[in-house]
Design a protein around this motif. Structure first.
Motif, PDB file in Angstrom:
ATOM      1  N   ASN A 126       4.185   1.844   7.466  1.00 14.40           N
ATOM      2  CA  ASN A 126       5.303   1.365   6.144  1.00 14.40           C
ATOM      3  C   ASN A 126       5.129   2.460   5.107  1.00 14.40           C
ATOM      4  OD1 ASN A 126       6.405  -1.435   6.912  1.00 14.40           O
ATOM      5  ND2 ASN A 126       4.238  -1.576   7.628  1.00 14.40           N
ATOM      6  N   ASN A 127       4.618   3.307   5.353  1.00 17.81           N
ATOM      7  CA  ASN A 127       4.332   4.527   4.152  1.00 17.81           C
ATOM      8  C   ASN A 127       4.105   4.164   2.920  1.00 17.81           C
ATOM      9  OD1 ASN A 127       5.797   6.662   5.725  1.00 17.81           O
ATOM     10  ND2 ASN A 127       7.717   5.483   5.464  1.00 17.81           N
ATOM     11  N   VAL A 128       2.944   3.079   2.986  1.00 17.15           N
ATOM     12  CA  VAL A 128       2.127   2.913   1.959  1.00 17.15           C
ATOM     13  C   VAL A 128       0.625   3.461   1.901  1.00 17.15           C
ATOM     14  CG1 VAL A 128       0.830   0.648   0.944  1.00 17.15           C
ATOM     15  CG2 VAL A 128       2.926   0.498   2.086  1.00 17.15           C
ATOM     16  N   PRO A 129       0.341   3.823   0.712  1.00 14.04           N
ATOM     17  CA  PRO A 129      -0.955   4.809   0.530  1.00 14.04           C
ATOM     18  C   PRO A 129      -2.140   3.902   1.331  1.00 14.04           C
ATOM     19  CG  PRO A 129       0.183   4.892  -1.305  1.00 14.04           C
ATOM     20  CD  PRO A 129       1.095   3.739  -0.555  1.00 14.04           C
ATOM     21  N   ASP A 130      -3.029   4.523   2.012  1.00 11.05           N
ATOM     22  CA  ASP A 130      -4.158   3.891   2.475  1.00 11.05           C
ATOM     23  C   ASP A 130      -5.101   3.106   1.492  1.00 11.05           C
ATOM     24  OD1 ASP A 130      -5.887   3.747   5.005  1.00 11.05           O
ATOM     25  OD2 ASP A 130      -7.264   4.646   3.774  1.00 11.05           O
ATOM     26  N   ASP A 131      -5.030   3.681   0.168  1.00  7.01           N
ATOM     27  CA  ASP A 131      -5.853   3.045  -0.868  1.00  7.01           C
ATOM     28  C   ASP A 131      -5.611   1.564  -1.150  1.00  7.01           C
ATOM     29  OD1 ASP A 131      -7.400   5.344  -1.047  1.00  7.01           O
ATOM     30  OD2 ASP A 131      -6.277   5.731  -3.269  1.00  7.01           O
ATOM     31  N   ILE A 132      -4.232   1.075  -0.683  1.00  7.02           N
ATOM     32  CA  ILE A 132      -3.758  -0.313  -0.793  1.00  7.02           C
ATOM     33  C   ILE A 132      -4.814  -1.312  -0.370  1.00  7.02           C
ATOM     34  CG2 ILE A 132      -1.938  -1.836  -0.467  1.00  7.02           C
ATOM     35  CD1 ILE A 132      -1.598   0.075  -2.763  1.00  7.02           C
ATOM     36  N   ASN A 139      -2.617   8.197  -4.787  1.00  7.34           N
ATOM     37  CA  ASN A 139      -2.139   9.433  -4.969  1.00  7.34           C
ATOM     38  C   ASN A 139      -1.660   9.421  -6.417  1.00  7.34           C
ATOM     39  OD1 ASN A 139      -2.683  10.541  -2.216  1.00  7.34           O
ATOM     40  ND2 ASN A 139      -0.775   9.355  -1.647  1.00  7.34           N
ATOM     41  N   GLU A 140      -2.186   8.617  -7.266  1.00  9.30           N
ATOM     42  CA  GLU A 140      -1.811   8.573  -8.680  1.00  9.30           C
ATOM     43  C   GLU A 140      -2.991   8.762  -9.613  1.00  9.30           C
ATOM     44  OE1 GLU A 140       1.928   5.549  -7.783  1.00  9.30           O
ATOM     45  OE2 GLU A 140       0.267   4.678  -9.097  1.00  9.30           O
ATOM     46  N   SER A 146       5.138   2.491  -9.635  1.00  8.11           N
ATOM     47  CA  SER A 146       4.048   3.413  -9.536  1.00  8.11           C
ATOM     48  C   SER A 146       3.281   2.191  -8.545  1.00  8.11           C
ATOM     49  CB  SER A 146       3.038   3.665 -10.866  1.00  8.11           C
ATOM     50  OG  SER A 146       2.311   2.562 -11.233  1.00  8.11           O
ATOM     51  N   TRP A 147       2.468   2.926  -7.673  1.00  7.59           N
ATOM     52  CA  TRP A 147       1.653   1.965  -6.983  1.00  7.59           C
ATOM     53  C   TRP A 147       0.431   1.209  -7.612  1.00  7.59           C
ATOM     54  CZ3 TRP A 147       3.317   0.254  -2.539  1.00  7.59           C
ATOM     55  CH2 TRP A 147       4.160   1.181  -1.842  1.00  7.59           C
ATOM     56  N   THR A 148      -0.080   1.780  -8.759  1.00  2.30           N
ATOM     57  CA  THR A 148      -0.824   1.195  -9.805  1.00  2.30           C
ATOM     58  C   THR A 148      -0.644   0.272 -10.483  1.00  2.30           C
ATOM     59  OG1 THR A 148      -1.700   3.548 -10.151  1.00  2.30           O
ATOM     60  CG2 THR A 148      -2.504   1.931 -11.438  1.00  2.30           C
TER      61      THR A 148
END
Length: 306
Positions: A99-105, A50-51, A172-174
């Motif tokens: 765990n509310n972690v984006p699926d892209d992980i 989502n980034e 950020s997740w990135t």
């Protein structure tokens, strides 16, 4: 000898010419991958976790294009990644969501290991490539008999803990994903030295500099394989393993005998439970192990019933 060499060289030239002709013409097998005369598509816009990815920047665009080309035309490995993902992503995705972690992980596992239980030169192990110290820090058991880095679900839980902490620290997740490659301390050092807060504005070493773009390339290809020349059907993909579960709180002296008692064999028991590292499972006071037992009939009918 010279005649033989010429003959072999001529045969190889013919074979290569045929291979390129089959790849290029539009009348060949529908499942043939994109020809090398075609550049794989790059979206005008995309995001990771989502980034936004700043594809308007030429350096970002070209870095992503490089990784897409590498993995689009590395046919055998990319096909294997697609097949593996069909089996293991269904185990990973619910844990990320819970765990509310984006699926892209989840695409990190493809970049790290192609979802295989490999060991790196630095001794990181399992599909998430976790070091022993990090594994223990995040609650995984690692010893001679048990190594939960090879337990897909438990290793995912540990990776989620690390990445969530890194995201909180870096913002950020990135960046959190980049730190999965270089380490939290190492990435923070680059951020402070270069006075930049975006991964896409940082000058990093070759491995970490390519890391996010590799993950992005896997996201694009695995999310829409047909656009990149991989026209697979459901029957082509590895089916998720089917099993029942047995809870164990006492020592198993001989896993081969345990397997037979549960109507399977040692080979399949280890395939379903790669975290079992020897032929015994000593009792661990206060801990209950959950062992997957292959579902009867799945081995023989995994493909015929699809």
């Amino acid at each position: 000898m010279r005649i033989y060499q010429i003959a072999i060289a001529s045969a190889l030239t013919i074979l290569v010419s045929i291979a390129f002709a089959c790849a290029d013409n539009g009348t060949g097998d529908k499942k043939s991958t994109a020809s090398i005369s075609e550049l794989p598509p790059i979206p005008k816009e995309m995001s990771y976790a989502n980034e936004p990815v700043p594809l308007v920047n030429f350096d970002t665009y070209e870095s992503l294009q490089r990784e897409i080309m590498v993995n689009t035309f590395w046919h055998s490995q990319t096909l294997f990644n697609l097949m593996q993902a069909s089996r293991y992503f269904p185990l990973i995705e619910p844990i990320l969501k819970a765990n509310n972690v984006p699926d892209d992980i989840k695409y990190i596992t493809i970049a790290e290991s192609s979802l295989q239980n490999v060991v790196s030169p630095a001794k990181a192990a399992g599909p998430w490539q976790i070091l022993e110290g990090t594994a223990k820090q995040y609650g995984l058991e690692v010893n001679e008999n048990v190594d939960e880095r090879y337990h897909v679900e438990k290793a995912t839980e540990a990776a989620v803990k690390y990445l969530s902490r890194a995201k909180e620290s870096l913002g950020s997740w990135t960046l959190a994903t980049a730190s999965y490659n270089i380490g939290l301390t190492g990435l923070k050092r680059h951020i402070e030295r270069q006075k930049q807060a975006s991964y896409y504005d940082l000058l990093l070493g070759d491995e970490t500099g390519r890391y996010i773009f590799r993950v992005l390339a896997f996201k694009l290809i695995l999310s829409d394989p047909k656009s990149y020349g991989f026209d697979l059907t459901k029957k082509d993909l590895y089916p998720p393993l089917q099993y029942t579960q047995v809870q164990v709180d006492s020592t198993i002296e001989d896993l081969a005998s345990f397997a037979i008692a549960n109507k399977t064999n040692y080979k399949l028991l280890k395939l379903y439970n790669p975290w079992l590292r020897t032929n015994t499972l000593p009792k661990n006071p206060g801990k209950v192990y959950t062992i997957k037992i292959p579902k009867e009939g799945f081995r023989e009918n995994a493909y015929t019933q699809r």
